[in-house]
Design an enzyme around this catalytic site. Structure first.
Site, mmCIF file in Angstrom:
data_model
loop_
_atom_site.group_PDB
_atom_site.id
_atom_site.type_symbol
_atom_site.label_atom_id
_atom_site.label_comp_id
_atom_site.label_asym_id
_atom_site.label_seq_id
_atom_site.Cartn_x
_atom_site.Cartn_y
_atom_site.Cartn_z
ATOM 1 N N HIS A 199 0.963 -1.320 -0.018
ATOM 2 C CA HIS A 199 0.182 0.169 0.164
ATOM 3 C C HIS A 199 0.930 1.311 -0.104
ATOM 4 O O HIS A 199 0.303 2.399 -0.441
ATOM 5 C CB HIS A 199 -1.051 -0.036 1.110
ATOM 6 C CG HIS A 199 -2.332 -1.156 1.043
ATOM 7 N ND1 HIS A 199 -2.203 -2.396 1.333
ATOM 8 C CD2 HIS A 199 -3.418 -0.759 -0.105
ATOM 9 C CE1 HIS A 199 -3.069 -2.812 0.909
ATOM 10 N NE2 HIS A 199 -3.913 -2.102 0.126
ATOM 11 N N ARG A 306 -10.953 3.240 -0.987
ATOM 12 C CA ARG A 306 -10.252 2.537 0.306
ATOM 13 C C ARG A 306 -10.631 3.259 1.576
ATOM 14 O O ARG A 306 -9.759 4.312 1.977
ATOM 15 C CB ARG A 306 -8.920 2.343 0.017
ATOM 16 C CG ARG A 306 -8.437 1.404 -1.047
ATOM 17 C CD ARG A 306 -6.823 1.368 -1.051
ATOM 18 N NE ARG A 306 -6.541 0.171 -1.945
ATOM 19 C CZ ARG A 306 -6.065 0.267 -3.014
ATOM 20 N NH1 ARG A 306 -5.980 1.476 -3.819
ATOM 21 N NH2 ARG A 306 -5.423 -0.848 -3.634
ATOM 22 N N ARG A 342 -15.685 0.625 -0.563
ATOM 23 C CA ARG A 342 -15.463 -0.745 0.032
ATOM 24 C C ARG A 342 -15.324 -0.575 1.363
ATOM 25 O O ARG A 342 -14.768 0.579 2.294
ATOM 26 C CB ARG A 342 -14.076 -1.044 -0.279
ATOM 27 C CG ARG A 342 -13.568 -2.361 0.399
ATOM 28 C CD ARG A 342 -12.267 -2.769 -0.295
ATOM 29 N NE ARG A 342 -10.942 -1.902 0.131
ATOM 30 C CZ ARG A 342 -9.813 -2.384 -0.117
ATOM 31 N NH1 ARG A 342 -9.679 -2.966 -0.957
ATOM 32 N NH2 ARG A 342 -8.767 -1.643 0.354
ATOM 33 N N GLU A 441 -10.934 -11.643 -4.149
ATOM 34 C CA GLU A 441 -9.423 -11.638 -4.141
ATOM 35 C C GLU A 441 -8.787 -12.737 -3.233
ATOM 36 O O GLU A 441 -7.684 -12.802 -2.811
ATOM 37 C CB GLU A 441 -9.289 -10.463 -3.435
ATOM 38 C CG GLU A 441 -9.921 -9.765 -2.035
ATOM 39 C CD GLU A 441 -9.312 -8.541 -1.555
ATOM 40 O OE1 GLU A 441 -8.522 -7.891 -2.067
ATOM 41 O OE2 GLU A 441 -10.240 -7.985 -0.730
ATOM 42 N N ASN A 464 -4.299 -7.646 -6.630
ATOM 43 C CA ASN A 464 -3.205 -7.557 -5.682
ATOM 44 C C ASN A 464 -3.166 -8.712 -4.733
ATOM 45 O O ASN A 464 -1.991 -9.358 -4.473
ATOM 46 C CB ASN A 464 -3.091 -6.292 -4.952
ATOM 47 C CG ASN A 464 -3.264 -5.019 -5.809
ATOM 48 O OD1 ASN A 464 -2.919 -4.893 -6.957
ATOM 49 N ND2 ASN A 464 -3.642 -3.726 -5.097
ATOM 50 N N ASP A 465 -4.376 -8.752 -4.139
ATOM 51 C CA ASP A 465 -4.388 -10.109 -3.066
ATOM 52 C C ASP A 465 -4.702 -11.373 -3.865
ATOM 53 O O ASP A 465 -4.087 -12.254 -3.405
ATOM 54 C CB ASP A 465 -5.561 -9.597 -2.057
ATOM 55 C CG ASP A 465 -4.969 -8.748 -0.961
ATOM 56 O OD1 ASP A 465 -3.849 -8.837 -0.450
ATOM 57 O OD2 ASP A 465 -5.739 -7.970 -0.564
ATOM 58 N N ARG A 475 2.866 -10.073 -1.200
ATOM 59 C CA ARG A 475 2.903 -8.973 -1.683
ATOM 60 C C ARG A 475 4.088 -8.111 -1.422
ATOM 61 O O ARG A 475 4.468 -7.067 -1.930
ATOM 62 C CB ARG A 475 1.442 -8.407 -2.056
ATOM 63 C CG ARG A 475 0.808 -7.777 -1.084
ATOM 64 C CD ARG A 475 -0.589 -7.325 -1.264
ATOM 65 N NE ARG A 475 -1.011 -6.116 -1.483
ATOM 66 C CZ ARG A 475 -2.139 -5.573 -1.452
ATOM 67 N NH1 ARG A 475 -3.176 -6.631 -1.158
ATOM 68 N NH2 ARG A 475 -2.189 -4.399 -1.751
ATOM 69 N N CYS A 512 -9.867 -4.034 -9.759
ATOM 70 C CA CYS A 512 -9.527 -2.741 -9.024
ATOM 71 C C CYS A 512 -8.121 -2.753 -8.547
ATOM 72 O O CYS A 512 -7.608 -1.934 -7.979
ATOM 73 C CB CYS A 512 -10.540 -2.103 -7.999
ATOM 74 S SG CYS A 512 -10.704 -3.314 -6.572
HETATM 75 C C1 PEP Z 1 -6.447 -5.780 -4.323
HETATM 76 O O1 PEP Z 1 -6.324 -6.520 -3.266
HETATM 77 O O2 PEP Z 1 -6.213 -5.789 -5.446
HETATM 78 C C2 PEP Z 1 -7.113 -4.472 -3.794
HETATM 79 C C3 PEP Z 1 -7.617 -3.648 -4.817
HETATM 80 O O3 PEP Z 1 -7.410 -4.270 -2.330
HETATM 81 P P1 PEP Z 1 -6.110 -3.734 -1.600
HETATM 82 O O4 PEP Z 1 -4.808 -3.332 -2.454
HETATM 83 O O5 PEP Z 1 -6.222 -2.421 -0.857
HETATM 84 O O6 PEP Z 1 -5.784 -4.711 -0.742
HETATM 85 MG MG MG Z 2 -7.237 -6.394 -1.472
#
Ligand code: PEP
Ligand code: MG
Length: 590
Positions: A199, A306, A342, A441, A464-465, A475, A512
């Site tokens: 993040h 977020r 979210r 995710e 991402n997750d 990650r 996303c």
């Molecule tokens: C993701 O996991 O792709 C996502 C958009 O959420 P975050 O990056 O906030 O975990």
């Molecule tokens: Mg996520």
């Protein structure tokens, strides 16, 4: 390996936020305070008490100064956060106890202050009452200032208020540190650890601050004041760059300006492919004020709000009312465009300074997101009611993070129904047809996507997750960053099965995660049938630029190839080939 005083030296890491900058570095060293106990002679005791009083007065002056600057820069409400810190310095019971300890046990002031203050903080942290628990953080914050002053150490650098432009170098930066960076004076930043989808990296792109992470021990190698060039495209830090290097980077900056002009030209045009397929291209935001950025970058709405950033970087949890104001402000600013809010995704790498969350061995697999909310019912209730209330004021949709199975979804939906009933009773308006979706995710969510789909209106794939959980690749860990592959055949197939399950039940699907912010990945996602891409606001224009030069038929061919391929590298190469072929202008500068 020491850096020679002259001569160019290049350090290589992971590029996470595009752009080039040069300037002096500011190295932030988190020195851990080690306080030793010293026994005093009888005659030293009065002087020790005076030393303590001087440190308290000095701390008070520092706090008043910080409060003044914060109030001027951010507003009186933010400044008032320091009232609680000042109160600690006036707490006679605590101070008398410290003095008694110095006098009775004849110990040094640092030791006495630390022992007493920590005892208070531990007691406060264990109390059920949320307000009192938060005072433990104030207590620890003030303690470290007092101890710094007693030891004659410089206070920790305040990244919100830097005196001159610089490139910040640190072992690590938390997402909350990054969100608070003084944008006028931080030219760029670089860290020893980190990865592309942490993040902190996401926040750097969001703020358009060039950044490089995963530089191993850069914070040990560099000294404050050294001159460097940071390249956020290629992930390098060059110390003492030669004239030739500076000239080459000058050329890159000129190419960047040309590209920016091209992007401005399409800013208000729709994201539509050459063969007429309209893509919904929205943006990811963290604050209601980001709505301006959404419009300025020509996005179609917000695909991911977020909300955790409303919770971090503050002394108290935001009330239902404060959240309602924040969600309403975003929705009204963007009306009639939609804003997908979210629900709280705390945990993982995002924590609250003032909420005592247990430290976990695997925070990304732990007490995070929907799991946290389903247990912390008061926090969840405040947020759900705020979102519901705001839904009366604009085009709001809501989604849950990290759903791993049907039980969690059913529990969350039942709570929403309960709070809707409350609001009806209280005659408070909300959108009865508020659309609810879920982030997809976790691999388990993909596998049971058809069950989830029956109870939802949309899916938003959090790549991402999804990548970290499916490939078992943390990650955040730069050592295994090479294994974090968005084009892994498993990921391609997981996205396809999510899209198929959604479309079979009449749901739309968004992506996303950071994959949606990468123009190279856009054709693959669209070819797999994704309906919406939600990107970081500054990356909306380049993704749109590419979409406007793409044919959906080419994207479908690419997806067919990816679904039949056995190699992540081959799929990535085909994605790069197509993107470079149709939009070379986007890539020539790198
Ligand atoms: C993701 O996991 O792709 C996502 C958009 O959420 P975050 O990056 O906030 O975990
Ligand atoms: Mg996520």
């Amino acid at each position: 390996m020491a850096v020679p005083p002259t001569g160019e030296k290049v350090f290589r890491g992971i590029p996470v936020s595009a752009g080039v900058c040069r300037g002096k570095v500011l190295v932030i060293d988190k020195v851990r305070l080690t306080i030793s106990r010293r026994t005093l002679k009888e005659e030293e005791v009065p002087e020790e008490v005076i030393r303590l009083e001087r440190a308290l007065i000095q701390t008070r002056h520092q706090l008043l100064e910080v409060q003044r600057k914060v109030s001027e820069g951010m507003g009186a409400l933010e400044g008032s956060i320091f009232d609680a810190h000042l109160l600690v310095l006036e707490d006679r019971t605590l101070l008398d106890e410290v003095v008694r300890l110095i006098e009775k046990e004849k110990v040094n002031a640092e030791h006495a202050f630390q022992v007493v203050a920590e005892r208070y903080a531990t007691t406060l942290a264990a109390i059920e009452d949320e307000y009192l628990r938060e005072r433990a953080t104030d207590m620890r914050d003030v303690t470290s200032r007092v101890l710094n002053n007693l030891l004659g150490l410089e206070a920790e650098v305040d990244l919100r208020h830097l005196r001159e432009p610089c490139i910040v170098i640190s072992h690590d930066l938390t997402p909350s540190n990054t969100a608070q960076l003084d944008k006028r004076n931080v030219l760029g930043f670089a860290t020893d650890v980190g990865s592309k989808t942490s993040h902190t990296a996401i926040m750097a792109r969001r703020l358009r601050i060039p950044a490089v992470v995963g530089l191993k021990d850069i914070s040990q190698q560099l000294k404050t004041g050294q001159y460097v060039l940071l390249d956020g495209f290629n992930g390098t830090i060059t110390v003492n760059p030669t004239d030739q290097t500076l000239f080459e980077y000058g050329q890159i900056i000129i190419q960047q300006d040309t590209l920016q002009q091209k992007l401005r030209d399409i800013l208000l045009k729709p994201a539509v492919t050459i063969d007429g397929h309209r893509v919904y291209l929205s943006a990811n935001i963290e604050q209601p004020t980001d709505a301006e950025d959404v419009k300025a970058n020509g996005a179609d709405g917000v695909g991911l709000f977020r909300t955790e950033y409303l919770f971090i970087n503050r002394d108290h949890l935001p009330s239902e009312e404060q959240q309602y104001e924040a969600y309403r402000a975003a929705a009204q600013a963007l009306k009639p465009m939609s804003v997908v809010i979210r629900t709280l995704d705390l945990g993982g790498d995002k924590f609250l300074a003032h909420l005592q969350m247990p430290s976990e061995l695997n925070p990304f697999l732990g007490w995070r997101a929907i799991r946290f909310c389903l247990q912390e019912r008061d926090i969840f209730r405040g947020q759900l009611r705020a979102i519901l209330r705001a839904s009366a004021e604009g085009n709001i949709k809501m989604m849950y993070p990290m759903i791993s199975g049907l039980d969690e979804l059913n529990q969350a939906n039942a709570l929403v129904d309960e709070y809707k009933a409350e609001l009806r009773k209280e005659n408070i308006p909300f959108d009865e047809n508020l659309e609810i979706g879920a982030m997809i995710e976790t691999p388990s969510a993909v596998i049971v996507a058809d069950s989830l789909a029956k109870r939802l209106k949309f899916f938003s794939i959090g790549t991402n997750d999804l990548i970290q959980y499916s490939l078992a690749v943390d990650r955040m860990n730069e050592k295994i960053a090479h294994l974090y592959e968005p084009t892994h055949p498993a990921i391609v197939r997981l996205i396809k099965s999510t899209v198929d399950a959604a479309h079979a039940h009449g749901l739309w699907v968004s992506v996303c995660g950071e994959m949606a912010s990468d123009p190279v990945m856009a054709p693959l996602l669209l070819g797999l049938g994704v309906d919406e891409l939600s990107a970081s606001p500054p990356l909306v224009p380049p993704v749109k630029f590419l979409i406007r030069r793409l044919k959906l038929s080419e994207a479908k061919e690419l997806a067919q190839f990816a679904l039949s391929s056995e190699s992540a590298a081959d799929i990535l190469a085909r994605c790069q080939e197509l993107a470079r072929q149709i939009a070379p202008g986007l890539f020539e500068e790198k």
